[in-house]
Scaffold this motif. Structure first.
Motif, short mmCIF file in Angstrom:
data_model
loop_
_atom_site.label_atom_id
_atom_site.label_comp_id
_atom_site.label_asym_id
_atom_site.label_seq_id
_atom_site.Cartn_x
_atom_site.Cartn_y
_atom_site.Cartn_z
N MET A 1 166.19 47.96 18.41
CA MET A 1 165.68 49.32 18.62
C MET A 1 166.08 50.19 17.43
O MET A 1 167.22 50.15 16.98
CB MET A 1 166.25 49.91 19.91
CG MET A 1 165.80 51.32 20.19
SD MET A 1 166.46 51.96 21.75
CE MET A 1 165.59 50.91 22.91
N LYS A 2 165.13 50.96 16.92
CA LYS A 2 165.37 51.83 15.77
C LYS A 2 165.46 53.28 16.22
O LYS A 2 164.73 53.72 17.10
CB LYS A 2 164.25 51.69 14.73
CG LYS A 2 164.03 50.25 14.24
CD LYS A 2 165.15 49.76 13.37
CE LYS A 2 164.82 48.38 12.80
NZ LYS A 2 165.88 47.87 11.95
N GLY A 3 166.36 54.03 15.59
CA GLY A 3 166.51 55.45 15.91
C GLY A 3 166.78 56.22 14.64
O GLY A 3 167.13 55.65 13.61
N GLU A 4 166.62 57.53 14.70
CA GLU A 4 166.85 58.36 13.53
C GLU A 4 168.33 58.68 13.38
O GLU A 4 168.98 59.10 14.33
CB GLU A 4 166.07 59.67 13.65
CG GLU A 4 164.56 59.49 13.51
CD GLU A 4 164.16 59.01 12.13
OE1 GLU A 4 164.77 59.45 11.15
OE2 GLU A 4 163.23 58.18 12.03
N GLY A 5 168.88 58.46 12.19
CA GLY A 5 170.26 58.78 11.90
C GLY A 5 170.42 60.26 11.61
O GLY A 5 169.44 61.01 11.53
N GLU A 6 171.67 60.71 11.42
CA GLU A 6 171.95 62.13 11.19
C GLU A 6 171.30 62.63 9.91
O GLU A 6 170.89 63.77 9.80
CB GLU A 6 173.46 62.35 11.14
CG GLU A 6 174.15 62.14 12.49
CD GLU A 6 175.63 62.41 12.40
OE1 GLU A 6 176.09 62.77 11.30
OE2 GLU A 6 176.33 62.27 13.42
N ALA A 7 171.21 61.76 8.90
CA ALA A 7 170.64 62.17 7.62
C ALA A 7 169.15 61.87 7.56
O ALA A 7 168.54 61.90 6.50
CB ALA A 7 171.37 61.47 6.48
N GLY A 8 168.55 61.54 8.70
CA GLY A 8 167.12 61.27 8.71
C GLY A 8 166.79 59.82 8.45
O GLY A 8 165.63 59.44 8.42
N GLY A 9 167.79 58.99 8.22
CA GLY A 9 167.56 57.58 7.97
C GLY A 9 167.36 56.83 9.28
O GLY A 9 167.51 57.36 10.37
N VAL A 10 166.98 55.58 9.14
CA VAL A 10 166.75 54.75 10.31
C VAL A 10 168.08 54.14 10.74
O VAL A 10 168.82 53.60 9.93
CB VAL A 10 165.73 53.64 10.00
CG1 VAL A 10 165.59 52.70 11.20
CG2 VAL A 10 164.38 54.25 9.66
N MET A 11 168.37 54.24 12.03
CA MET A 11 169.62 53.72 12.58
C MET A 11 169.28 52.53 13.48
O MET A 11 168.46 52.65 14.39
CB MET A 11 170.34 54.80 13.37
CG MET A 11 171.76 54.51 13.70
SD MET A 11 172.67 56.03 14.12
CE MET A 11 171.54 56.87 15.21
N ASP A 12 169.89 51.40 13.20
CA ASP A 12 169.62 50.18 13.93
C ASP A 12 170.51 50.11 15.17
O ASP A 12 171.74 50.03 15.04
CB ASP A 12 169.88 48.99 13.00
CG ASP A 12 169.33 47.70 13.56
OD1 ASP A 12 168.60 47.74 14.56
OD2 ASP A 12 169.64 46.63 13.01
N ARG A 13 169.93 50.14 16.35
CA ARG A 13 170.69 50.07 17.59
C ARG A 13 170.27 48.83 18.38
O ARG A 13 169.12 48.41 18.35
CB ARG A 13 170.46 51.32 18.45
CG ARG A 13 171.08 52.59 17.88
CD ARG A 13 170.77 53.77 18.78
NE ARG A 13 171.37 55.00 18.29
CZ ARG A 13 172.59 55.42 18.62
NH1 ARG A 13 173.32 54.70 19.46
NH2 ARG A 13 173.06 56.55 18.14
N HIS A 14 171.23 48.29 19.11
CA HIS A 14 170.97 47.09 19.90
C HIS A 14 171.50 47.28 21.32
O HIS A 14 172.54 47.90 21.52
CB HIS A 14 171.65 45.87 19.26
CG HIS A 14 171.14 45.56 17.89
ND1 HIS A 14 170.15 44.65 17.66
CD2 HIS A 14 171.50 46.06 16.67
CE1 HIS A 14 169.91 44.58 16.35
NE2 HIS A 14 170.72 45.43 15.74
N GLN A 15 170.78 46.70 22.27
CA GLN A 15 171.24 46.70 23.65
C GLN A 15 172.32 45.64 23.81
O GLN A 15 172.13 44.49 23.43
CB GLN A 15 170.08 46.38 24.60
CG GLN A 15 170.36 46.65 26.05
CD GLN A 15 170.22 48.13 26.40
OE1 GLN A 15 169.61 48.88 25.65
NE2 GLN A 15 170.79 48.53 27.51
N VAL A 16 173.47 46.05 24.32
CA VAL A 16 174.60 45.14 24.49
C VAL A 16 175.04 45.16 25.95
O VAL A 16 175.18 46.23 26.54
CB VAL A 16 175.78 45.54 23.58
CG1 VAL A 16 177.01 44.69 23.89
CG2 VAL A 16 175.40 45.38 22.12
N ARG A 17 175.24 43.99 26.49
CA ARG A 17 175.78 43.86 27.84
C ARG A 17 177.03 43.00 27.77
O ARG A 17 177.01 41.92 27.18
CB ARG A 17 174.76 43.22 28.78
CG ARG A 17 175.27 43.03 30.21
CD ARG A 17 174.22 42.40 31.09
NE ARG A 17 173.08 43.29 31.29
CZ ARG A 17 171.98 42.94 31.96
NH1 ARG A 17 171.87 41.73 32.47
NH2 ARG A 17 171.00 43.81 32.12
#
Length: 201
Positions: A1-17
């Motif tokens: 899953m991709k999200g916007e970082g604080e500086a406008g960059g792309v932040m890579d997020r993953h679902q973790v269980r």
């Protein structure tokens, strides 16, 4: 899953269980986030301390699928599907575990910053030797409980405990109390495993 970082960059997020001290958790984690930061800041397990952040001091030691790891060197996403044990899982409410009580009895801590790492390191080592607590901690029995250890349950020597303790850094105690507490716990657990009367002193 991709999200916007604080500086406008792309932040890579993953679902973790994962399961921590017997409790299931599911969360989104940045790929770059360490297990230590995930435990502390995302899940609230602040007993895991962060010291050197280079894997040297051992203050951040936790158990990841039984093995002791420096959580500052492990990414949170690497714990997906894993069982994690932190220092919060040792006590049963206000009742300290036998190892924690031994640390208290033998004055094995002063500032206490390094203590969680020593406790988790020792628990992992004892589990490898079949020296599990006589009473299961909260969240279910510890890994290895109920299993027959291979061969006789042997009490570690003082030299072995000193070598173990040398894996982590403590700037306060001089290690003597730490070694004494670990030896006392090992002795009491071995006695309990053999059906002998024994207590941590």
């Amino acid at each position: 899953m991709k999200g916007e970082g604080e500086a406008g960059g792309v932040m890579d997020r993953h679902q973790v269980r994962l399961r921590v001290n017997g409790t299931e958790h599911e969360l989104l984690v940045e790929a770059r986030r360490t297990l230590a930061d995930m435990l502390r800041h995302d899940l609230g397990y602040t007993g895991t301390n962060v010291g050197c952040e280079h894997g040297i001091c051992g203050a951040c030691t936790v158990r990841l699928d039984d093995a002791p790891v420096r959580s500052c060197l492990v990414f949170g996403v690497q714990a997906d599907g894993a069982e994690v044990r932190t220092v919060e899982g040792l006590a049963d409410g206000d009742d300290l575990s036998d190892l924690q009580q031994a640390f208290r009895d033998h004055h094995a801590l002063q500032c206490g910053f390094c203590t969680p790492g020593f406790l988790m390191l020792a628990e992992a080592y004892f589990a490898e030797r079949g020296l599990v607590p006589p009473v299961p901690p909260p969240g279910g029995p510890p890994p290895g409980a109920g299993e027959e250890p291979t061969g006789a349950v042997e009490e570690p020597t003082e030299a072995e405990i000193r070598e173990l303790a040398a894996s982590n850094l403590c700037r306060c105690t001089g290690y003597q109390g730490i070694v004494a507490a670990m030896l006392a716990t090992a002795r009491a657990r071995r006695a309990a495993a053999r059906g002998e009367p024994g207590s941590v002193r």
